[in-house]
Design an enzyme around this catalytic site. Sequence first.
Site, PDB file in Angstrom:
ATOM      1  CD  GLU A 322       2.152   1.552  11.404  1.00 35.88           C
ATOM      2  OE1 GLU A 322       2.510   1.537  12.271  1.00 35.88           O
ATOM      3  OE2 GLU A 322       3.186   2.632  11.278  1.00 35.88           O
ATOM      4  CG  HIS A 351      -7.577  -8.058 -17.507  1.00 38.57           C
ATOM      5  ND1 HIS A 351      -7.804  -8.619 -18.121  1.00 38.57           N
ATOM      6  CD2 HIS A 351      -8.434  -8.641 -16.379  1.00 38.57           C
ATOM      7  CE1 HIS A 351      -8.408  -9.150 -18.659  1.00 38.57           C
ATOM      8  NE2 HIS A 351      -8.926  -9.216 -17.508  1.00 38.57           N
ATOM      9  CE  LYS A 455       5.368   9.753  12.553  1.00 40.26           C
ATOM     10  NZ  LYS A 455       5.318   9.525  13.819  1.00 40.26           N
TER      11      LYS A 455
END
Length: 529
Positions: A322, A351, A455
């Site tokens: 950000e 793994h 938004k």
Amino acid sequence: MTERQLWERYKKYLCGVESVGLTLDVSRMNFPEDFLERMRGPMEKAFDAMAALEKGAIANPDEKRMVGHYWLRAPELAPEPGLAKEIRDTVAAVRAFSDDVHAGRVKPPKGDRFTRVLLVGIGGSALGPQLVADALGTAADRMQVFFFDNTDPDGMDRVLAQLGDKLAETLTVVISKSGGTKETRNGMVEAERAYQQKGLDFGRHAVAVTGEGSELDRSAKKGNWLRTFPMWDWVGGRTSVLSAVGLLPARLQGLDIDGMLAGARDMDVATRERDMLRNPAALMALMWFHAGNGRGQKDLVILPYKDRLLLLSRYLQQLVMESLGKEKDLDGKVVNQGLAVYGNKGSTDQHAYVQQLREGVNNFFATFVEVLKDREGTSMRVEEEFTSGDYLLGFLLGSRRALFEKGRESMTLTVPDVSARTLGALIALHERAVGLYASLVNINAYHQPGVEAGKKAAGAVLELQRKLLAKLRGEKAKGHTAEELATAVGSPDEVETVFKVLEHLAANADQGVKREPGAQRFDTRFRAG
Ligand SMILES: O=P(O)(O)OC[C@H]1O[C@H](O)[C@H](O)[C@@H](O)[C@@H]1O
């Protein structure tokens, strides 16, 4: 490079911070010999910018704000005495309130003690507290901490089910700097209803951390909440973990907030050092620059070999991405900067995706985090000569070597333990590295203009839903295609959004919209229930 040459390089470049016992080893980063010298000028400028920031310059020019997270752990450095006082008073208030809660002086109306914390927040108002709670928590904590960090209904139900009847002993801490974040507002509303359903008065269980005068601040006042702690516009969400945002939940949990502050403070001192080779944040920022050509061309993989640091990568994802992921530089030029961060923990990840790291596309560099202390107390031997912790180190060193053999670069951070001090230091180290790197690539690390677009677009979707529902309510039980409805609400081009909204409404029985059986996907008919 031979192992012997690597050892020489290790000794030459090892950068340590004695006060917190941390070292940064960059020997497995293949920067050319003259790289550091070439970067001296730009780094000098970065130090100047950082010094100005710490003195209270408007380091976030777009939002015309000071950037003061360094003052949180050294209030005497704040540019105005009023700010220093607010910082000190807030820490004292966090302490006093937590003590009152622990002692039962502040208690739930229908119980003796608060024993649980439900933190409602998102982004910078959750990631730091989550990292701290997970890294430092033990079974002996004063209070257990739970999180609503999304607007996912099932996610909240899951947490509420875990709390069960203990909701009556749960203190809800709603955290939002802006006080207007929708996910957090929804979490608050859902929490409030959960309390009501159990016959509990939400306000007597609720605390807010937010900016003065915000929507959340007003809700807290109106609902007669237990108390409100401040959040200041000069602290960014992603650097707020050492404000009340992180300190309050940590202290309620019973964690050592003084240790966190002291670790960060000591790291801040070490990372003000202008000699690049003795400043781990500067060295780290330079390594990021080297690895990605100052363009973020390689991703940063965070590999702590410690379960308690599992959330470090998620925390750093926000802090780094950000801050650095920006379209324009400080001169307004389009640069599309960034540095992608991911990771979990070793040796578990060996793994999973380390296969690709060693043999696949070489588009990353790694930061290994080594923790010297294995556990509290002594370890059993799982084999004649070895403990589980010996294996953990073996896997770290082995993985690092295996990557290096294939030309994949890495740094190694070594810390003594996962204590409050160490965590504070790790956070401060990365905050400073981000700030210095941002200067090197000439961007504003302290705004986030890109977040708004999503938004706003979400707001448009909800507005469309509002119109649709009004339309459907007006016409009882009439079948419609998505196309018809999109036209009817005056947004014919938004037909896909209309379709997705209807599909979602129909999948949730209580929403009053049904999908007619057997209808074709794009011919689907809906009707108001
Ligand atoms: O603390 P709040 O104001 O609720 O903000 C929560 C988060 O949401 C925003 O979208 C920002 O991008 C984040 O930086 C911030 O941490």
